[in-house]
Design a protein around this motif. Structure first.
Motif, short mmCIF file in Angstrom:
data_model
loop_
_atom_site.label_atom_id
_atom_site.label_comp_id
_atom_site.label_asym_id
_atom_site.label_seq_id
_atom_site.Cartn_x
_atom_site.Cartn_y
_atom_site.Cartn_z
N ARG A 197 26.63 20.43 73.15
CA ARG A 197 25.80 19.74 72.16
C ARG A 197 24.40 20.33 72.10
NH1 ARG A 197 21.96 16.39 71.32
NH2 ARG A 197 21.45 16.23 73.53
N ARG A 198 23.88 20.72 73.26
CA ARG A 198 22.51 21.27 73.31
C ARG A 198 22.44 22.71 72.82
NH1 ARG A 198 19.30 19.10 78.65
NH2 ARG A 198 19.89 16.89 78.49
N ASN A 199 23.54 23.44 72.94
CA ASN A 199 23.51 24.87 72.64
C ASN A 199 24.12 25.26 71.30
OD1 ASN A 199 22.71 26.77 75.17
ND2 ASN A 199 23.55 24.84 75.91
N ILE A 200 25.00 24.44 70.76
CA ILE A 200 25.79 24.83 69.59
C ILE A 200 25.31 24.08 68.34
CG2 ILE A 200 28.12 24.94 68.61
CD1 ILE A 200 27.66 26.79 71.01
N PRO A 201 25.16 24.75 67.19
CA PRO A 201 24.77 24.07 65.95
C PRO A 201 25.71 22.93 65.61
CG PRO A 201 24.64 26.45 65.68
CD PRO A 201 25.30 26.21 67.01
N ALA A 202 25.16 21.88 64.99
CA ALA A 202 25.93 20.69 64.71
C ALA A 202 27.15 20.97 63.84
CB ALA A 202 25.04 19.64 64.02
N ALA A 203 27.04 21.90 62.90
CA ALA A 203 28.15 22.20 61.99
C ALA A 203 29.36 22.76 62.72
CB ALA A 203 27.70 23.17 60.91
N GLN A 204 29.15 23.34 63.92
CA GLN A 204 30.23 23.94 64.69
C GLN A 204 30.67 23.06 65.87
OE1 GLN A 204 29.11 27.94 65.86
NE2 GLN A 204 28.02 28.28 63.94
N MET A 205 30.12 21.85 65.95
CA MET A 205 30.29 21.05 67.14
C MET A 205 31.75 20.68 67.42
SD MET A 205 28.16 19.85 69.44
CE MET A 205 26.64 19.65 68.50
N ASN A 206 32.42 20.05 66.44
CA ASN A 206 33.80 19.61 66.68
C ASN A 206 34.70 20.77 67.06
OD1 ASN A 206 33.15 16.97 66.14
ND2 ASN A 206 34.10 16.90 64.12
N LYS A 207 34.58 21.87 66.33
CA LYS A 207 35.42 23.03 66.60
C LYS A 207 35.17 23.58 68.00
CE LYS A 207 36.59 27.63 64.83
NZ LYS A 207 36.34 28.63 63.77
N THR A 208 33.89 23.69 68.38
CA THR A 208 33.56 24.26 69.68
C THR A 208 34.03 23.35 70.82
OG1 THR A 208 31.62 25.35 68.73
CG2 THR A 208 31.69 25.13 71.12
N GLN A 209 33.87 22.04 70.65
CA GLN A 209 34.34 21.12 71.68
C GLN A 209 35.84 21.26 71.88
OE1 GLN A 209 32.30 19.72 73.57
NE2 GLN A 209 30.60 18.71 72.52
N SER A 210 36.59 21.42 70.79
CA SER A 210 38.05 21.58 70.89
C SER A 210 38.41 22.90 71.56
CB SER A 210 38.69 21.49 69.50
OG SER A 210 38.48 20.22 68.92
N VAL A 211 37.67 23.96 71.23
CA VAL A 211 37.91 25.27 71.84
C VAL A 211 37.70 25.20 73.35
CG1 VAL A 211 37.05 27.63 72.02
CG2 VAL A 211 37.44 26.62 69.77
N VAL A 212 36.58 24.63 73.77
CA VAL A 212 36.28 24.51 75.20
C VAL A 212 37.36 23.68 75.89
CG1 VAL A 212 34.66 23.55 76.88
CG2 VAL A 212 33.80 24.85 74.92
N ASN A 213 37.77 22.59 75.26
CA ASN A 213 38.77 21.70 75.86
C ASN A 213 40.12 22.39 76.04
OD1 ASN A 213 39.47 18.96 76.77
ND2 ASN A 213 40.82 18.96 74.99
N SER A 214 40.41 23.42 75.24
CA SER A 214 41.68 24.14 75.36
C SER A 214 41.75 24.96 76.65
CB SER A 214 41.89 25.06 74.15
OG SER A 214 40.98 26.15 74.18
N GLY A 215 40.64 25.03 77.38
CA GLY A 215 40.66 25.73 78.65
C GLY A 215 41.69 25.18 79.62
#
Length: 408
Positions: free
Chosen positions: A129-147
Motif C-alpha cells: 500500500r505504501r509503495n504501489i500506486p492506488a490504481a495498481q493496488m488490487n492487482k499487486t496484492q493478488s500477485v504478491v499473494n500468489s507467492g
C-alpha cells in the motif's frame, strides 16, 4: 487516524512486488504449508497418527493466529518490524524442524515456523500500500499473494530432490525465508521519504473493523474448515490409496503450480465483484476437494484436481485481501482479521478431518470437507460501501482507494 499528505507510493520500487512474493512463498508455501507435504515423512520419524498430525497442524494454525493478531496491532504503523518478525520466525522455526531430535522440539519448531505467515500478510499488505500506486493496488496484492503457490512448488521440488532427507529440505527453507526477508527490506522505498503516521490500533477501531467485516470473517472461517482436508491430509490420502511417494510429491507440485498460475487471475479478480469472485473460487475449491478424494488412483485426474485446488485456494485468499481493502478502515488490519479467521477455520478443520479419517475413512472425510466449503457461499457476498471502503474510511483513504466493480 492520520496520514501525511505526501504519499510514499511515488517512490515505488519495481522489485518490491517480487521480493514480497518471495517472502509469501517462504512463509506460507514452505514454512507453513510445507508441513502437510512432509507429514508422511514426519509421521514415520516421530510416529504421528492422523489425529496427532492434525492436532499439530491445528496448533500451527493457532500460532499463526497469534502472530496475525500482533500484525493487526503493529503492521499499520511498523510494517518493516512485522516483516522482520515474519522472516525470522519462519527461518528459525524451519531450522528447528531441520535439527529436531525428539517430538517435543519438533512440535515447538513447527509452531514457530507457522507464525511467519501470520506476520507476513499484514506487513506486506501495508508495504504494498505504501509503495504501489492506488490504481495498481488490487492487482499487486493478488500477485504478491500468489507467492503461496510458488512456495508449494518449491516445497514439492525439494521433496523430490532430497527424498527421505527431509532435514536438508527444511534447512534450505530456513535459508530461503531469511533471503526473502532481506530482499523485502532492501526494496522497500517508503521509509526513505516518510511513511504514514497512523495511530496505533485502538479497541474502538478493532470493534469497528469486526463489525465491518462480520460476513467475510464467517465466510473465511467456514472456507478454512473445508480446505484444511487437502492442505493437511491430502498427500497422506494419495499415498494411502497406493500412489508412489514420488508421484504424490508431483501432485503437490501440481497444486503449487496451480497456486502460482493464480497470478494470472489478478486482473480478473480486480475487474469483477467480490460476490462473483468469492463464489467462483470457493466452489472450485470444493469441487477439487471432492475429485481429489474420489479419484486418487487416476493419476492425471488427481494432478488436475490438485492444480485446480491450488489455483482456487490462492485466488480465494486474494479475494479476502480485496474484500478487506474495500470493507475495512485499514487494509492491513482488515486482512489480518480475515486471514486469522481463515486459519482458525483450518485449525478446526485439521483436527476434525483427522478424526473423521480415523473414524470413517478418507473419502467420506474429504466429501464432508467439500460440503463445508460450500457453506461459505450460501449467503452471497454483500456489495462494498459506495466509497469502496468501510464507513470509517478517511478522506485520504477515499482519495487513494482503488475502485471495485460492484456488479455481479
Amino acid at each position: 487516524m492520520k496520514r501525511t499528505l505526501q504519499s510514499s507510493q511515488t517512490a515505488a520500487s519495481p522489485f518490491l512486488s517480487v521480493m514480497a512474493l518471495a517472502l509469501i512463498a517462504a512463509t506460507y508455501g514452505l514454512a507453513r504449508l510445507g508441513y502437510g507435504l512432509f507429514l508422511p515423512a514426519f509421521s514415520a520419524t516421530f510416529e504421528l497418527t492422523p489425529t496427532v498430525g492434525g492436532l499439530l497442524a491445528s496448533g500451527a494454525s493457532v500460532s499463526y493466529c497469534v502472530s496475525a493478531l500482533i500484525g493487526f496491532r503493529f503492521a499499520p504503523t511498523r510494517p518493516r518490524l512485522v516483516a522482520i518478525l515474519a522472516g525470522s520466525t519462519a527461518a528459525s522455526g524451519s531450522a528447528g524442524v531441520a535439527t529436531a531430535q525428539d517430538t517435543l522440539v519438533f512440535a515447538a519448531a513447527v509452531l514457530i515456523a507457522g507464525m511467519g505467515a501470520g506476520f507476513a500478510t499484514p506487513a506486506l499488505v501495508e508495504l504494498v500500500r505504501r509503495n504501489i500506486p492506488a490504481a495498481q493496488m488490487n492487482k499487486t496484492q493478488s500477485v504478491v499473494n500468489s507467492g503461496t503457490g510458488f512456495g508449494v512448488v518449491l516445497a514439492g521440488a525439494l521433496a523430490l530432490l532430497v527424498g527421505s532427507s527431509w532435514r536438508v529440505a527444511w534447512g534450505l527453507i530456513a535459508v530461503v525465508a531469511l533471503g526473502a526477508l532481506i530482499g523485502v527490506l532492501r526494496t522497500d522505498r517508503s521509509r526513505t521519504i516518510g511513511g504514514t503516521t497512523d495511530h496505533l490500533v485502538t479497541s474502538t477501531r478493532t470493534s469497528a473493523e469486526l463489525r465491518a467485516l462480520w460476513h467475510p470473517i464467517m465466510a473465511a472461517f467456514v472456507f478454512g474448515v473445508g480446505v484444511s482436508a487437502v492442505w493437511v491430509h491430502g498427500r497422506i490420502l494419495l499415498e494411502d490409496q497406493g500412489m508412489a511417494v514420488a508421484l504424490s510429491a508431483g501432485a503437490w507440485i501440481a497444486l503449487g503450480m496451480g497456486g502460482a498460475v493464480a497470478v494470472l487471475s489478478a486482473p480478473w479478480l480486480a475487474r469483477h465483484s467480490i460476490r462473483t469472485t468469492w463464489l467462483a473460487t470457493v466452489v472450485a475449491s470444493a469441487v477439487a476437494t471432492v475429485v481429489f478424494a474420489l479419484a486418487p488412483q487416476y493419476i492425471p485426474l488427481s494432478f488436475a484436481a490438485a492444480a485446480l485446488f491450488g489455483l482456487a485456494y490462492t485466488a480465494a485468499s486474494s479475494v479476502l485481501i480485496i474484500w478487506a481493502t474495500h470493507s475495512a478502515t485499514h487494509s492491513a488490519a482488515g486482512t489480518s482479521i480475515l486471514f486469522t479467521s481463515l486459519v482458525l477455520g483450518q485449525a478446526v478443520g485439521a483436527t476434525l478431518t483427522g478424526s473423521i479419517i480415523e473414524g470413517i475413512g478418507f473419502t467420506a472425510a474429504f466429501a464432508i470437507a467439500a460440503g463445508i466449503c460450500l457453506l461459505g457461499v450460501l449467503k452471497p457476498a454483500p456489495r462494498p460501501h459506495p466509497t469502496g471502503r468501510g464507513q470509517a474510511t478517511t478522506n485520504q483513504d477515499r482519495a487513494t482507494a482503488p475502485a471495485l466493480e460492484t456488479t455481479a
